[in-house]
Design a protein around this motif. Structure first.
Motif, PDB file in Angstrom:
ATOM      1  N   MET A 142      -8.978  -0.645  14.369  1.00  9.49           N
ATOM      2  CA  MET A 142      -8.219   0.630  14.201  1.00  9.49           C
ATOM      3  C   MET A 142      -8.170   1.643  15.644  1.00  9.49           C
ATOM      4  O   MET A 142      -8.709   2.307  15.922  1.00  9.49           O
ATOM      5  N   SER A 197     -17.859   0.157  -2.784  1.00 10.37           N
ATOM      6  CA  SER A 197     -16.103   0.349  -1.893  1.00 10.37           C
ATOM      7  C   SER A 197     -16.555   0.141  -0.229  1.00 10.37           C
ATOM      8  O   SER A 197     -17.448   0.456   0.127  1.00 10.37           O
ATOM      9  N   GLY A 198     -15.666  -0.347  -0.212  1.00  8.67           N
ATOM     10  CA  GLY A 198     -15.340  -0.445   1.590  1.00  8.67           C
ATOM     11  C   GLY A 198     -16.491  -2.047   1.723  1.00  8.67           C
ATOM     12  O   GLY A 198     -16.378  -2.331   3.154  1.00  8.67           O
ATOM     13  N   SER A 199     -16.676  -2.622   0.615  1.00  7.91           N
ATOM     14  CA  SER A 199     -17.633  -4.648   0.913  1.00  7.91           C
ATOM     15  C   SER A 199     -16.724  -5.435   1.703  1.00  7.91           C
ATOM     16  O   SER A 199     -17.106  -6.266   1.465  1.00  7.91           O
ATOM     17  N   GLY A 200     -15.119  -4.916   1.172  1.00  8.89           N
ATOM     18  CA  GLY A 200     -14.174  -5.819   1.754  1.00  8.89           C
ATOM     19  C   GLY A 200     -14.002  -6.781   0.299  1.00  8.89           C
ATOM     20  O   GLY A 200     -13.190  -7.754   0.544  1.00  8.89           O
ATOM     21  N   LYS A 201     -13.828  -6.722  -0.618  1.00 10.92           N
ATOM     22  CA  LYS A 201     -13.465  -6.637  -1.830  1.00 10.92           C
ATOM     23  C   LYS A 201     -12.018  -7.397  -1.693  1.00 10.92           C
ATOM     24  O   LYS A 201     -11.427  -7.833  -2.146  1.00 10.92           O
ATOM     25  N   SER A 202     -11.215  -5.757  -1.594  1.00 15.21           N
ATOM     26  CA  SER A 202      -9.791  -6.163  -1.697  1.00 15.21           C
ATOM     27  C   SER A 202      -9.251  -7.276  -0.499  1.00 15.21           C
ATOM     28  O   SER A 202      -8.467  -7.812  -0.339  1.00 15.21           O
ATOM     29  N   THR A 203      -9.834  -6.676   0.463  1.00 15.86           N
ATOM     30  CA  THR A 203      -9.741  -7.688   1.906  1.00 15.86           C
ATOM     31  C   THR A 203      -9.494  -9.181   1.558  1.00 15.86           C
ATOM     32  O   THR A 203      -9.070  -9.842   1.803  1.00 15.86           O
ATOM     33  N   ALA A 234     -14.190  -5.669   7.809  1.00 23.58           N
ATOM     34  CA  ALA A 234     -13.799  -5.922   7.157  1.00 23.58           C
ATOM     35  C   ALA A 234     -14.839  -7.127   6.026  1.00 23.58           C
ATOM     36  O   ALA A 234     -14.975  -7.030   5.055  1.00 23.58           O
ATOM     37  N   ARG A 244       1.211  -0.934   0.175  1.00 24.99           N
ATOM     38  CA  ARG A 244       0.586   0.429   0.370  1.00 24.99           C
ATOM     39  C   ARG A 244       1.092   1.525  -0.262  1.00 24.99           C
ATOM     40  O   ARG A 244       0.727   2.482  -0.345  1.00 24.99           O
ATOM     41  N   TYR A 282     -10.043  -4.761  11.412  1.00 27.57           N
ATOM     42  CA  TYR A 282      -8.550  -4.337  11.999  1.00 27.57           C
ATOM     43  C   TYR A 282      -8.811  -3.806  12.903  1.00 27.57           C
ATOM     44  O   TYR A 282     -10.296  -2.939  13.476  1.00 27.57           O
ATOM     45  N   HIS A 297     -15.303  -2.547 -10.627  1.00 23.58           N
ATOM     46  CA  HIS A 297     -16.619  -2.155 -10.444  1.00 23.58           C
ATOM     47  C   HIS A 297     -17.764  -1.443 -11.260  1.00 23.58           C
ATOM     48  O   HIS A 297     -18.411  -1.272 -11.151  1.00 23.58           O
TER      49      HIS A 297
HETATM   50  N1  LIG Z   1      -5.292  -2.294   7.065  1.00 22.38           N
HETATM   51  C1  LIG Z   1      -6.749  -1.881   7.257  1.00 22.38           C
HETATM   52  N2  LIG Z   1      -6.448  -1.035   8.306  1.00 22.38           N
HETATM   53  C2  LIG Z   1      -8.210  -1.062   8.601  1.00 22.38           C
HETATM   54  N3  LIG Z   1      -9.207  -1.139   8.018  1.00 22.38           N
HETATM   55  C3  LIG Z   1      -8.761  -1.337   6.982  1.00 22.38           C
HETATM   56  C4  LIG Z   1      -7.591  -1.914   6.472  1.00 22.38           C
HETATM   57  N4  LIG Z   1      -7.859  -2.310   4.740  1.00 22.38           N
HETATM   58  C5  LIG Z   1      -9.302  -2.208   4.774  1.00 22.38           C
HETATM   59  N5  LIG Z   1     -10.008  -1.797   6.202  1.00 22.38           N
HETATM   60  C6  LIG Z   1     -11.547  -1.166   6.067  1.00 22.38           C
HETATM   61  O1  LIG Z   1     -11.545  -2.416   5.466  1.00 22.38           O
HETATM   62  C7  LIG Z   1     -13.028  -1.992   5.310  1.00 22.38           C
HETATM   63  C8  LIG Z   1     -13.121  -3.207   3.683  1.00 22.38           C
HETATM   64  O2  LIG Z   1     -12.138  -2.970   2.585  1.00 22.38           O
HETATM   65  P1  LIG Z   1     -11.381  -3.285   1.308  1.00 22.38           P
HETATM   66  O3  LIG Z   1      -9.867  -2.612   0.931  1.00 22.38           O
HETATM   67  O4  LIG Z   1     -11.502  -4.406   1.393  1.00 22.38           O
HETATM   68  O5  LIG Z   1     -12.631  -2.598   0.788  1.00 22.38           O
HETATM   69  P2  LIG Z   1     -13.186  -2.627  -0.678  1.00 22.38           P
HETATM   70  O6  LIG Z   1     -14.168  -3.346  -0.903  1.00 22.38           O
HETATM   71  O7  LIG Z   1     -11.249  -3.473  -1.546  1.00 22.38           O
HETATM   72  O8  LIG Z   1     -13.218  -1.280  -1.195  1.00 22.38           O
HETATM   73  P3  LIG Z   1     -12.411   0.060  -2.796  1.00 22.38           P
HETATM   74  O9  LIG Z   1     -13.620  -0.901  -3.701  1.00 22.38           O
HETATM   75  O10 LIG Z   1     -12.769   1.101  -1.880  1.00 22.38           O
HETATM   76  O11 LIG Z   1     -11.395  -1.026  -3.261  1.00 22.38           O
HETATM   77  C9  LIG Z   1     -13.142  -0.874   4.649  1.00 22.38           C
HETATM   78  O12 LIG Z   1     -14.094  -0.383   5.752  1.00 22.38           O
HETATM   79  C10 LIG Z   1     -11.635  -0.345   5.272  1.00 22.38           C
HETATM   80  O13 LIG Z   1     -11.888   0.943   5.812  1.00 22.38           O
END
Ligand SMILES: Nc1ncnc2c1ncn2[C@@H]1O[C@H](COP(=O)(O)OP(=O)(O)OP(=O)(O)O)[C@@H](O)[C@H]1O
Ligand SMILES: [Mg+2]
Lengths: 414, 264
Positions: free
Chosen positions: B44, B71-77, B51, A412, B42, B230
């Motif tokens: 914080m 966005s923020g739904s947890g896809k990247s996680t 997530a 990141r 996470y 997206h």
């Molecule tokens: N390292 C981290 N520390 C704290 N919170 C995190 C971290 N990584 C992700 N989050 C939180 O987890 C949730 C899911 O994040 P994630 O990145 O998986 O979303 P996403 O679906 O990939 O969003 P986007 O479409 O914007 O990429 C979000 O609320 C984000 O703020």
């Protein structure tokens, strides 16, 4: 990841980050340079002491019987000095029994020496180191003449007024003419020059060639020992170093008997070997090495801190790269090794340059100052090892920080 | 096309349970990926961000799956967990019959190296290395010999039509070309799954189409692909669409259903 790849990677990074690499290497370079230079000075002096200086003062495989040591070992306390002052002198009558007690194969010589004014016609008088010698003196000291001859046995027995003089004295007293056959005057008496001796060299800018040798029984002896029957020393040379202790024991037994010492009493004479003279040097050397190592070590510590900081910055700057590598399957070990090799390659490189610079410095010192320097091969090896060691030690912390980075967090970061 | 496309969607709870199996149970060989109640939180500074709040998903070999969601739904996680870049707080993750969620750092690194090809939105190429060297990297960590590495990296680059750009550095390449280098790098170790987190997020639409074409042809040649996006248009390329919402799966449908609902 194979080691070879890690090294290639390290070299690539170094090539790309030239300036940073330069400063990293510089820290180690300076430390190693001083290390090599100082060690070469200490080592050069050591070699000089061991092989040259002491060899000139005390011949190989020999020991000297004296009433007190003439090369003193470190600090001698007042009580010892007072005891030295009370000692009776070695007498010429001691020589015969001592010589008789010597084992087979021993060479010996009795002598006395001192500083005496030497005059020659047509030049200014000069003080010289004058030695009255007997027995196998020239053989023991391995001293020969470059012109003329040494004393005949006849001249030795009769105590003829003849001398062998050193090259320095020739230069001073007879700058333009051949000294052989000419005369010098010492303490009001004339002596014929029959030979010019070889050069004994010099130490720390001080010449050993300002010498005069005369037969022991010649008139000069009275100038050297005011106590008429006293002599300065008997030097005994054995064919091997192993034969020295037994010869020393024989001499010790004779002298203790002659001085009527009881078993509980300590010797009131000294049996001095090259080793005992060197013990003094060893002691100074200890301090010299300590100072000589402490200073560059300080430099190396500074160098290590510089490297560590540069590596920490490098890790911070390359967090993203580390993230990529981890995402692609780099293990902790791979990242650790990558950074360690980078650090140690740089510092080894710095050390190599430091060694060259240090050797150069040693050479310059030898050329422009009386200090004899010698770059020992071991110090080069140690220099390289220290360089690599400093790199590894100072690289460990940054490298382990890098290796522990979380891949997602590292990716990141831009 | 292969017939599993029709079998893939698991719309009912019963179907899903049948595929996913019970906790601790090794999934059958058909399933490359099985997650059971996967959670990632996470911390914080006292506030817990949840997530992922229990994700159950099963992916068959050769499937082409799109993951969508706000966005923020947890896809990247979720992608990071599937890609072994991250570890879950709870739940199970089985990859090729191995319980990855229990693995330690070095084993995860090995799995990332051997089983996973990851394509990122921001390419994540080494800026100072040539395309060839970037593609070689996974092979370096796999301990492949230099000559074989070169050859395979070259082949991978040629397969994404970059055979004439091998000695270019990333800044000498266009965005689409960079992403193709990244795809070549992801494929060079012949991974069992190819993951892509918004691979076209940084590209214009024409270039996006071109990159999607690459994924499309990889998928149709049998490569298992999971992609976050997206764009419904892009998701339409996939044969199965999983929608995440607030850290749980909101829907998991095959292309037909999804496309008709989205009006394609
Ligand atoms: N390292 C981290 N520390 C704290 N919170 C995190 C971290 N990584 C992700 N989050 C939180 O987890 C949730 C899911 O994040 P994630 O990145 O998986 O979303 P996403 O679906 O990939 O969003 P986007 O479409 O914007 O990429 C979000 O609320 C984000 O703020
Ligand atoms: Mg995301």
């Amino acid at each position: 990841m194979p080691l070879f790849e890690a090294i290639r990677l390290a070299l690539d990074t170094i090539r790309v980050q030239k300036l940073k690499s330069f400063f990293t290497a510089l820290g180690v370079c300076i430390g190693v340079m001083f290390l090599i230079a100082v060690v070469s000075i200490v080592d050069g002096m050591g070699r000089y002491m061991e092989e040259d200086l002491v060899g000139k003062l005390i011949a190989v495989n020999s020991f000297e019987l004296r009433h007190r040591p003439n090369i003193n070992i470190g600090d001698v306390d007042d009580a010892t000095w007072r005891e030295y002052a009370r000692r009776q002198r070695i007498l010429d009558s001691d020589v015969e029994p001592v010589v008789e007690a010597l084992p087979e194969g021993a060479k010996w010589s009795m002598y006395s020496d001192g500083q005496v004014q030497v005059e020659a016609e047509g030049s200014r008088p000069r003080r010289a180191s004058v030695t009255a010698v007997d027995g196998d003196y020239f053989e023991i000291k391995r001293l020969d003449v470059t012109s003329g001859r040494l004393f005949t046995p006849g001249e030795m027995t009769t105590g003829a007024s003849v001398v062998v003089i050193g090259p320095d004295l020739v230069k001073r007293l007879f700058p333009t003419v051949d000294p052989i056959g000419r005369q010098v005057k010492m303490a009001g008496k004339f002596y014929s020059i029959i030979g010019v001796g070889e050069s004994l060299g010099s130490a720390f800018g001080m010449s050993f060639d300002n010498y005069v040798y005369a037969p022991f029984r010649s008139p000069i002896r009275r100038m050297l020992n005011f106590q008429s029957r006293a002599i300065d020393a008997v030097v005994v040379q054995m064919p091997t170093a192993e034969a020295i202790p037994s010869a020393q024991e024989a001499v010790r037994a004779v002298m203790r008997a002659r001085h009527q010492l009881r078993p509980a009493q300590k010797d009131d004479f000294s049996l001095q070997t090259a080793d005992s003279a060197l013990a003094f040097w060893d002691k100074i050397k200890g301090y010299l090495v300590l100072a000589g190592v402490a200073l560059p070590a300080f430099g190396l510590v500074v160098g290590a801190i510089v490297i560590m900081n540069i590596m920490l910055v490098a890790v911070a700057e390359r967090t993203h790269e580390i993230g990529i590598r981890k995402a692609l399957g780099a293990k902790r070990r791979d990242i650790l090794i990558q950074f360690l090799i980078e650090a140690s390659t740089l510092s080894t490189f710095g050390a190599a340059i430091g060694i060259a610079a240090g050797a150069g410095l040693a050479f310059v010192i030898r050329e422009v100052s009386p200090m004899p320097t010698y770059v020992a091969p071991w110090s080069i090896g140690v220099g390289v090892l220290i360089g690599a060691g400093v790199g590894i030690v100072s690289g460990v912390y940054p490298a382990s920080r890098a290796s522990l980075l979380d891949p997602v967090a590292a990716l990141r970061q831009e | 096309m292969t017939n599993h496309v029709e079998e893939a969607p698991l719309s009912t709870t019963a179907e899903r349970q049948a595929v996913l199996g019970l906790p601790g149970q090794t999934p059958s060989e058909d399933w490359v990926i099985v997650t059971r109640d996967l959670k990632r939180e996470y911390d914080m500074g006292g506030e817990i961000v949840r997530a992922l709040r229990g994700v159950n998903i099963a992916v068959r070999r050769n499937e082409y799956v799109a993951i969508m969601g706000p966005s923020g739904s947890g896809k990247s996680t979720l992608m990071n967990l599937i890609g072994c870049l991250d570890t879950p707080n709870a739940g199970e993750y089985w990859l090729n019959g191995q319980l990855v969620s229990q693995m330690k750092d070095d084993d995860l690194a090995r799995v990332r190296n051997k089983e996973i090809g990851f394509v990122f939105q921001t390419f994540n190429l080494l800026p100072r290395a040539t395309a060839l060297h970037n593609v070689e990297l996974p092979l370096v960590y796999a301990g492949v010999s230099a000559s074989e590495r070169k050859e395979r990296a070259f082949q991978a680059l040629a397969s994404v039509k970059l055979g004439d750009r091998v000695h270019h550095r990333p800044n000498e390449l266009s965005g689409g070309q960079r992403q193709r280098v990244a795809i070549a790098r992801a494929l060079v170790n012949r991974p069992s799954i190819l993951l892509a987190d918004e691979p076209t997020g940084n590209l214009d639409s024409a270039t996006s189409e071109e990159i999607m074409g690459v994924f499309e042809s990889l998928a149709s040649s049998g490569q298992t692909v999971i992609m976050v996006t997206h764009e419904p248009v892009i998701a339409a390329h996939a044969r199965r669409v999983v929608v995440l919402r607030d850290g749980v799966i909101a829907s998991d449908e095959n292309k037909g259903k999804f496309a008709s609902r989205m009006g394609f």
